[in-house]
Design a protein around this motif. Sequence first.
Motif, short mmCIF file in Angstrom:
data_model
loop_
_atom_site.label_atom_id
_atom_site.label_comp_id
_atom_site.label_asym_id
_atom_site.label_seq_id
_atom_site.Cartn_x
_atom_site.Cartn_y
_atom_site.Cartn_z
N GLU A 1 3.80 6.13 -5.31
CA GLU A 1 3.81 6.26 -6.77
C GLU A 1 2.67 7.16 -7.24
O GLU A 1 2.84 7.94 -8.19
N ALA A 2 1.50 7.04 -6.61
CA ALA A 2 0.34 7.82 -7.04
C ALA A 2 0.37 9.25 -6.51
O ALA A 2 -0.23 10.15 -7.12
N TRP B 1 0.83 -1.21 0.00
CA TRP B 1 0.00 0.00 0.00
C TRP B 1 0.85 1.25 0.00
O TRP B 1 0.55 2.22 -0.70
N ALA C 1 -7.38 -0.28 -2.40
CA ALA C 1 -6.43 -1.39 -2.44
C ALA C 1 -6.95 -2.59 -1.63
O ALA C 1 -6.49 -3.71 -1.86
N LYS D 1 3.90 1.58 -1.12
CA LYS D 1 4.59 1.70 -2.41
C LYS D 1 3.68 2.34 -3.45
O LYS D 1 4.05 3.29 -4.15
N THR D 2 2.46 1.82 -3.57
CA THR D 2 1.55 2.35 -4.59
C THR D 2 1.07 3.76 -4.24
O THR D 2 0.82 4.57 -5.13
N HIS E 1 -7.08 5.63 -0.81
CA HIS E 1 -6.13 4.72 -1.47
C HIS E 1 -6.18 3.34 -0.83
O HIS E 1 -6.21 2.32 -1.53
#
Length: 302
Positions: free
Chosen positions: A116-117, A110, A293, A112-113, A289
């Motif tokens: 990135e977002a 979670w 996820a 990591k993404t 987020h």
Amino acid sequence: MLELRHLRQFVAVAEELHFGRAAERLHMTQPPLTMGIRQLEDLLGAPLFHRTRRSVALSPAGLALLPQARRLLAQAEQLGPLARAAAQGTLGRLRLGFVSTIGYGPLPGWLKTFREAHPGVELALREATLDVQLAAFEAGEIDAGFVLHAPGERLAGFGTVRVQGEPLVLALPGDHPLAVHPTLRATQVLDDPLVIFPRAISPSLYDAMLAFYRDRQAAPRIAQEAIQMQTIVNLVSAGIGVAWVPETVTRLQRPGVVYRSVEDAGLACETSLVWRLPQPPVVGRFVDHVMAAAPSSHKETP
């Protein structure tokens, strides 16, 4: 007082080196432009231009001021986008507490993404148990946190998203007589000494564990208390006792420890993401987020 309009007027004249063209560029007439430059020179205490009837040139003070004025104007232009990004939660700092068990599970993915977002959000991570997180919330030191608790429990006054539910399994020393069995029954594990966390770490889950013994007319023999799951597992490997741990902890492989499910125990735990209300925009971004996820997540607010 120095105003941005003074700097805009100065840069226009400095780049055009002509008051008439600079006035047209600024959509104004020449007299107020001339007055604005004079005001700026009075404020700074130095002439910025050498003027003749036929030419305009930058003075040494004007040459020194020009790059700084351009920089300040560029920074000023970023204020609006920065403010809007912060209001939308795409810029800022998120201080996040978490219990170690979620770290063995989906939390790294979670994070990591989310990075990135949302590259404009700085994440400050702090591993902490429930009691430490509550104190950090009270002191304004964290914005949100992942906490471990018994199923159905919730923290009053907090927004909540339940992100994970899992059974508790039993960690046993590798040489324990029951270690040869693939699964266990509750009646087989009632007499073993217990390694457990202090009640303050997660009162609801601690009480659920003790109720497991009480409901079966047994009294738990607490051999040792420890705070971190890794420490609890290490104590099990040393033969101090057995321990109930979330299933995700089985990913922590330690020599001398085996994990076994107890089919009729009915013990389980949940992990929730919690935050104070009203939530800052950056917290809302992270909550959304995590919910995206973790499709089985469920959001609750007071």
